[in-house]
Scaffold this motif. Sequence first.
Motif, PDB file in Angstrom:
ATOM      1  N   THR A 137      28.255 -22.316 -28.041  1.00 29.76           N
ATOM      2  CA  THR A 137      28.544 -21.210 -27.130  1.00 29.76           C
ATOM      3  C   THR A 137      29.927 -20.606 -27.350  1.00 29.76           C
ATOM      4  OG1 THR A 137      29.261 -22.822 -25.455  1.00 29.76           O
ATOM      5  CG2 THR A 137      26.992 -22.051 -25.337  1.00 29.76           C
ATOM      6  N   GLN A 138      30.872 -21.385 -27.854  1.00 27.66           N
ATOM      7  CA  GLN A 138      32.211 -20.861 -28.078  1.00 27.66           C
ATOM      8  C   GLN A 138      32.325 -20.098 -29.396  1.00 27.66           C
ATOM      9  OE1 GLN A 138      35.038 -20.949 -26.145  1.00 27.66           O
ATOM     10  NE2 GLN A 138      33.872 -21.856 -24.459  1.00 27.66           N
ATOM     11  N   ALA A 139      31.534 -20.496 -30.393  1.00 27.68           N
ATOM     12  CA  ALA A 139      31.630 -19.855 -31.703  1.00 27.68           C
ATOM     13  C   ALA A 139      30.877 -18.539 -31.715  1.00 27.68           C
ATOM     14  CB  ALA A 139      31.075 -20.784 -32.788  1.00 27.68           C
ATOM     15  N   ASP A 140      31.461 -17.550 -32.369  1.00 25.91           N
ATOM     16  CA  ASP A 140      30.746 -16.308 -32.619  1.00 25.91           C
ATOM     17  C   ASP A 140      29.533 -16.623 -33.491  1.00 25.91           C
ATOM     18  OD1 ASP A 140      29.977 -13.794 -33.945  1.00 25.91           O
ATOM     19  OD2 ASP A 140      31.760 -12.993 -32.962  1.00 25.91           O
ATOM     20  N   PRO A 141      28.349 -16.115 -33.156  1.00 27.12           N
ATOM     21  CA  PRO A 141      27.154 -16.429 -33.961  1.00 27.12           C
ATOM     22  C   PRO A 141      27.306 -16.123 -35.440  1.00 27.12           C
ATOM     23  CG  PRO A 141      26.515 -15.367 -31.906  1.00 27.12           C
ATOM     24  CD  PRO A 141      28.008 -15.304 -31.968  1.00 27.12           C
ATOM     25  N   ALA A 142      28.117 -15.134 -35.785  1.00 26.39           N
ATOM     26  CA  ALA A 142      28.294 -14.789 -37.194  1.00 26.39           C
ATOM     27  C   ALA A 142      29.011 -15.882 -37.974  1.00 26.39           C
ATOM     28  CB  ALA A 142      29.074 -13.480 -37.319  1.00 26.39           C
ATOM     29  N   TYR A 143      29.710 -16.786 -37.273  1.00 26.83           N
ATOM     30  CA  TYR A 143      30.445 -17.871 -37.918  1.00 26.83           C
ATOM     31  C   TYR A 143      29.777 -19.231 -37.722  1.00 26.83           C
ATOM     32  CZ  TYR A 143      34.477 -14.739 -38.488  1.00 26.83           C
ATOM     33  OH  TYR A 143      35.296 -13.717 -38.850  1.00 26.83           O
ATOM     34  N   LEU A 144      28.650 -19.272 -37.046  1.00 30.11           N
ATOM     35  CA  LEU A 144      28.090 -20.557 -36.638  1.00 30.11           C
ATOM     36  C   LEU A 144      27.729 -21.452 -37.821  1.00 30.11           C
ATOM     37  CD1 LEU A 144      25.808 -20.220 -33.491  1.00 30.11           C
ATOM     38  CD2 LEU A 144      27.546 -21.939 -33.959  1.00 30.11           C
ATOM     39  N   GLY A 145      27.267 -20.869 -38.928  1.00 26.27           N
ATOM     40  CA  GLY A 145      26.951 -21.698 -40.084  1.00 26.27           C
ATOM     41  C   GLY A 145      28.171 -22.439 -40.581  1.00 26.27           C
ATOM     42  N   ARG A 146      29.303 -21.740 -40.679  1.00 25.62           N
ATOM     43  CA  ARG A 146      30.523 -22.375 -41.164  1.00 25.62           C
ATOM     44  C   ARG A 146      31.099 -23.337 -40.136  1.00 25.62           C
ATOM     45  NH1 ARG A 146      32.613 -16.574 -42.974  1.00 25.62           N
ATOM     46  NH2 ARG A 146      30.877 -16.101 -41.562  1.00 25.62           N
ATOM     47  N   VAL A 147      31.009 -22.990 -38.857  1.00 22.79           N
ATOM     48  CA  VAL A 147      31.472 -23.904 -37.809  1.00 22.79           C
ATOM     49  C   VAL A 147      30.662 -25.194 -37.836  1.00 22.79           C
ATOM     50  CG1 VAL A 147      31.632 -24.226 -35.310  1.00 22.79           C
ATOM     51  CG2 VAL A 147      32.395 -22.077 -36.340  1.00 22.79           C
TER      52      VAL A 147
END
Length: 458
Positions: free
Chosen positions: A389-399
């Motif tokens: 929920t905190q990560a922007d979906p566009a970065y979720l793979g890298r997170v």
Amino acid sequence: MTGTLIAPGTATGTPAHRDPNVLRWLAAYTSSMVGDSVYYIALSWAAVQQGSPAQAGAVMAVSAVPRALLMLGGGVIADRFGPRRVVIGSDLVRCAAGLSVAALLFLTSPGLWPLALLAVVFGTVDAVFMPAVGALPARVTTRDQLARVQGMRGLAIRFASVVGGPLGGLAVAIGGAAAAFGLAGLLIAVSVPLLISVRMRELAVDDKAEARGGSADAGDAGEGAGGRSAAVVGAPDSEARGATAPAPDKAPARASTPLGDLRAGLRYIRAHRVLAPLMLAIALGDLGFVGPLNVGLTLLADERGWGASGMGWVLSGFGVGAGAAALLLTVRGRLPHAGHVAGWAILAGSVAIGALAFVPGVLAAVGVALLVGLLAGLSGALCGALLQTQADPAYLGRVTAVSSLVSLGFAPLSMPLSAAAIGAWGTGPVFVGSAAVCGLGGVVALCVRDLRRAELPG
């Protein structure tokens, strides 16, 4: 109508556990995880039959190397090509590899080399599969349901661990390792049509440009997904047709490279006021947890004379506790004061880990292990939900790639260290030391204000 429906990113009318779209995703994920469990049973059995114990151990461990080395790159791939496309491709490769080895074992006795090659293939595919799996829920449901989805995912993992072992053993008993590999391949194959039928919530064009090193700085993109819009489409991870165009005063996105995307993702995590300390808390918690609950528990059971059955009961207690925590989050959907609760759960769980080395008998150990599982499952589910929920979906793979690398790449290194330390100092001091490391994760969660005050949407 050719326009794309733009749906709000923060609310939904249907809870995740009643949403057919989410349930199709969950069925696909569960089938794939059960197939994974059967695969590991088949691989271990075939390796023992084809070689010495040392060779079998090497075959089982070889998949960890490409998984650790390629995990960060896998996060970039998931964000660049879309998580569903990557998961489908990964499942197809794993299915084909498993069925090929099943046919090879059925027709001949090839030795260890195809098993080692299969392990390398699975480890390589896992490096892209795991980040994509972590990024997929944000494209399947809305932010206010991501915590519930995290609980549902935890239940699927527990179900796979309970069902996969007996299924794999039954397949080996009936048709040998070839039958078990064939069953694993078929179970993984079941996930593909289910995933194809899942509707995806596509990212807005602006978000994609920023995540790929566009005009917006990665640190500026760290405001989170709360204010983002998402498009609901039926096609897999494609550019949203008819989506809102970039604002006229926004500079066009620069072409980026995979290395540039990786750097942007790492900068994003480092600059994020919640994700950066959350990664540290997860790392410390896993480092203090993995050793005692894996190799440490085996040595403790041997030292106390509990035997394999006693160790099995203790592990069952842990599994029940972790499953209960996942069920709680599935039913509730969210818990208030998520950062606060996660920090205290890590601290309390670390105390229970230390106490496990001093319990008088098996029954008490089962009770303590149940408490460890409940607290670790609760903190793990909350940390996972906060990541989602905190990560922007566009970065979720890298997170997800970074968190997976911490949990699956670095944390297992504590197992040989724990074994060596127990050999030198005994179980008590090592369990206490591991509990202290784990507890530091809770201290980080409680001392960093933004993480402590982090809430789940609802």
